[in-house]
Design a protein around this motif. Structure first.
Motif, PDB file in Angstrom:
ATOM      1  N   UNK A   1       5.858   2.147   9.558  1.00 15.45           N
ATOM      2  CA  UNK A   1       5.529   0.877  10.216  1.00 15.45           C
ATOM      3  C   UNK A   1       4.014   0.645  10.207  1.00 15.45           C
ATOM      4  N   UNK A   2       3.255   1.703  10.493  1.00 18.60           N
ATOM      5  CA  UNK A   2       1.793   1.626  10.498  1.00 18.60           C
ATOM      6  C   UNK A   2       1.274   1.261   9.111  1.00 18.60           C
ATOM      7  N   UNK A   3       1.827   1.896   8.081  1.00 16.54           N
ATOM      8  CA  UNK A   3       1.413   1.607   6.712  1.00 16.54           C
ATOM      9  C   UNK A   3       1.656   0.143   6.364  1.00 16.54           C
ATOM     10  N   UNK A   4       2.744  -0.422   6.861  1.00 16.30           N
ATOM     11  CA  UNK A   4       3.054  -1.812   6.583  1.00 16.30           C
ATOM     12  C   UNK A   4       2.101  -2.793   7.241  1.00 16.30           C
ATOM     13  N   UNK A   5       1.428  -2.345   8.299  1.00 18.10           N
ATOM     14  CA  UNK A   5       0.513  -3.238   9.025  1.00 18.10           C
ATOM     15  C   UNK A   5      -0.928  -3.142   8.548  1.00 18.10           C
ATOM     16  N   UNK A   6      -1.274  -2.065   7.857  1.00 21.77           N
ATOM     17  CA  UNK A   6      -2.681  -1.925   7.466  1.00 21.77           C
ATOM     18  C   UNK A   6      -2.945  -2.429   6.067  1.00 21.77           C
TER      19      UNK A   6
ATOM     20  N   UNK B   1       0.853  -1.176   0.000  1.00 24.84           N
ATOM     21  CA  UNK B   1       0.000   0.000   0.000  1.00 24.84           C
ATOM     22  C   UNK B   1       0.896   1.234   0.000  1.00 24.84           C
ATOM     23  N   UNK B   2       0.483   2.232  -0.745  1.00 27.55           N
ATOM     24  CA  UNK B   2       1.261   3.467  -0.749  1.00 27.55           C
ATOM     25  C   UNK B   2       0.420   4.599  -0.158  1.00 27.55           C
ATOM     26  N   UNK B   3       1.097   5.698   0.099  1.00 27.47           N
ATOM     27  CA  UNK B   3       0.420   6.798   0.792  1.00 27.47           C
ATOM     28  C   UNK B   3      -0.688   7.416  -0.050  1.00 27.47           C
ATOM     29  N   UNK B   4      -0.565   7.410  -1.356  1.00 26.20           N
ATOM     30  CA  UNK B   4      -1.627   7.969  -2.201  1.00 26.20           C
ATOM     31  C   UNK B   4      -2.939   7.226  -1.993  1.00 26.20           C
ATOM     32  N   UNK B   5      -2.863   5.914  -1.811  1.00 28.45           N
ATOM     33  CA  UNK B   5      -4.063   5.125  -1.550  1.00 28.45           C
ATOM     34  C   UNK B   5      -4.672   5.501  -0.197  1.00 28.45           C
ATOM     35  N   UNK B   6      -3.821   5.689   0.789  1.00 31.34           N
ATOM     36  CA  UNK B   6      -4.302   6.066   2.121  1.00 31.34           C
ATOM     37  C   UNK B   6      -4.930   7.449   2.075  1.00 31.34           C
ATOM     38  N   UNK B   7      -4.252   8.385   1.454  1.00 32.75           N
ATOM     39  CA  UNK B   7      -4.773   9.753   1.378  1.00 32.75           C
ATOM     40  C   UNK B   7      -6.096   9.799   0.607  1.00 32.75           C
TER      41      UNK B   7
ATOM     42  N   UNK C   1      -8.241   3.879  11.868  1.00 28.36           N
ATOM     43  CA  UNK C   1      -7.046   3.089  12.167  1.00 28.36           C
ATOM     44  C   UNK C   1      -5.924   3.979  12.688  1.00 28.36           C
ATOM     45  N   UNK C   2      -5.836   5.175  12.139  1.00 28.39           N
ATOM     46  CA  UNK C   2      -4.825   6.125  12.621  1.00 28.39           C
ATOM     47  C   UNK C   2      -5.150   6.550  14.045  1.00 28.39           C
ATOM     48  N   UNK C   3      -6.422   6.759  14.318  1.00 23.31           N
ATOM     49  CA  UNK C   3      -6.843   7.149  15.666  1.00 23.31           C
ATOM     50  C   UNK C   3      -6.554   6.036  16.666  1.00 23.31           C
TER      51      UNK C   3
END
Length: 65
Positions: A60-65, A1-7, A16-18
């Protein structure tokens, strides 16, 4: 997953961030609208982390979600 997908799907990932960073508020997470740099800044501010530590936590968080 990359940050563009998260954003792009921030409303889905915000909870999940909360859960990961409970000192951040729902309103703060709404305001940053998934911008990674601003999330790192909030983590630094609330948790007393360095910029590098905050970025590492986000990665690290991105790698787990």
């Amino acid at each position: 997953m990359n940050w563009n997908q998260i954003e792009g799907n921030w409303k889905q990932f915000k909870g999940k961030a909360l859960a990961q960073w409970g000192k951040l508020t729902d309103d703060e997470l709404d305001q940053i609208e998934g911008r990674q740099t601003e999330l790192a800044g909030l983590i630094q501010e609330r948790y007393g982390k360095t910029e590098e530590e905050a970025k590492r936590e986000i990665d690290d968080w991105m790698g787990r979600i």
